[in-house]
Design an enzyme around this catalytic site. Sequence first.
Site, PDB file in Angstrom:
ATOM      1  N   TYR A   1      72.128  47.381  61.064  1.00 39.78           N
ATOM      2  CA  TYR A   1      71.963  46.697  62.342  1.00 39.78           C
ATOM      3  C   TYR A   1      72.079  47.745  63.438  1.00 39.78           C
ATOM      4  CZ  TYR A   1      72.818  43.734  66.361  1.00 39.78           C
ATOM      5  OH  TYR A   1      72.736  43.133  67.591  1.00 39.78           O
TER       6      TYR A   1
ATOM      7  N   ASP B   1      71.573  48.578  67.598  1.00 36.90           N
ATOM      8  CA  ASP B   1      71.168  48.319  68.966  1.00 36.90           C
ATOM      9  C   ASP B   1      70.042  49.285  69.316  1.00 36.90           C
ATOM     10  OD1 ASP B   1      72.912  46.237  69.544  1.00 36.90           O
ATOM     11  OD2 ASP B   1      74.530  47.592  70.163  1.00 36.90           O
TER      12      ASP B   1
ATOM     13  N   ARG C   1      68.330  38.334  56.713  1.00 43.62           N
ATOM     14  CA  ARG C   1      68.106  37.086  57.422  1.00 43.62           C
ATOM     15  C   ARG C   1      66.847  37.261  58.259  1.00 43.62           C
ATOM     16  NH1 ARG C   1      70.213  32.468  55.946  1.00 43.62           N
ATOM     17  NH2 ARG C   1      70.418  31.698  58.084  1.00 43.62           N
TER      18      ARG C   1
END
Length: 354
Positions: free
Chosen positions: A339, A341, A226
Amino acid sequence: MLVDTIVAGAGLWGCTVARRLAEAGRHVLVLEKRKAVGGNCRCRTEKGIEVHLYGSHIFHTSNEEVWKFVNRFVSFNDYRHSVLANRRGKIYHLPIGCTLLKEFFGRALKPSELTEVDRTALFDAFIRGYTSKQWGVSPEDVDPSVIARLKVRDTFSTDYFDDPHQGIPAEGYNELFRRMLDHPNIRVKCNAPFVLQSAKSLTCPVYYSGPIDQLFGSRLGHLPWRTLRFETEHLPRRDFQGATVVNYSDASVPYTRIHEFRHYHPEKAGAFAKPQGTIITREYSSAWKPGDEQYYPIDNAASRELLAKYRQLVDSFNAEAASSGGKLIVGGRLGEYRYYDMDKSIAAALAVEI
């Protein structure tokens, strides 16, 4: 400087690896395809406001090693992240916890006390529309691991993160990266994408943090992502929304959230009294296509299978390059197709064998 190691990509993972290599006595060339280092944490300062160019980045961690590492280079302010949600024009406090439940249902509740009807109403109000905008599909078609990342707590706290260490670099993110790369054994070259040649031509270790599929010319196909689009606006007022981030839960609103960056530096609160205006950014999510920035990997069976094939290519390349002294180490958010952090990206870089 005679280079004996290459780091390709100057985001958090790449800069951390480069610093470790330099301190270990290696002579490092950092190649960055963009015009400046910092990856998606890169900022610019306008009207005294640090504007995050690629969406808001809040540093938070419970990893003491990571916290000690970043504090070698910059100090952090005492900002603690709080997120609001706009649903049908009414403001609620995220994450899902006792405060939001009282605001939404009008009575004191804990998440564990919700009925199935309550949970459905809550899901439809705050998760369904936002998730469909973020991922381009209904929540039922999103991998369960994505929904599982949503925070739920049995307290009235409106702090979005539970980590003991939180904040924004007081000197700014750009200064963090500048200082990380400020070492006599590091040379930085921007506007310089790394291009993988033949295995035999690789004569030194390369630590690569770009997209793993693009490393091989996407010969097996593109990994799905995305992407995000940002619309930034300067407004002639002291404050637009009273918070750094407001999520827009309704599917009818085209953007997912609005960032207002001046709130990230509460230690500069005196600036609120000056008529300098404020800066906001609306964030839109959409399907990725070649040429777009990659933001969120799409985790499903097909992408995991394709990722495994690209990892096999890395292994094959390394087996062939070993005879010429070359080695390819792939990591970071883009390289690992994960993904991450911010603190997790640094932790992964600290764990890399050098």
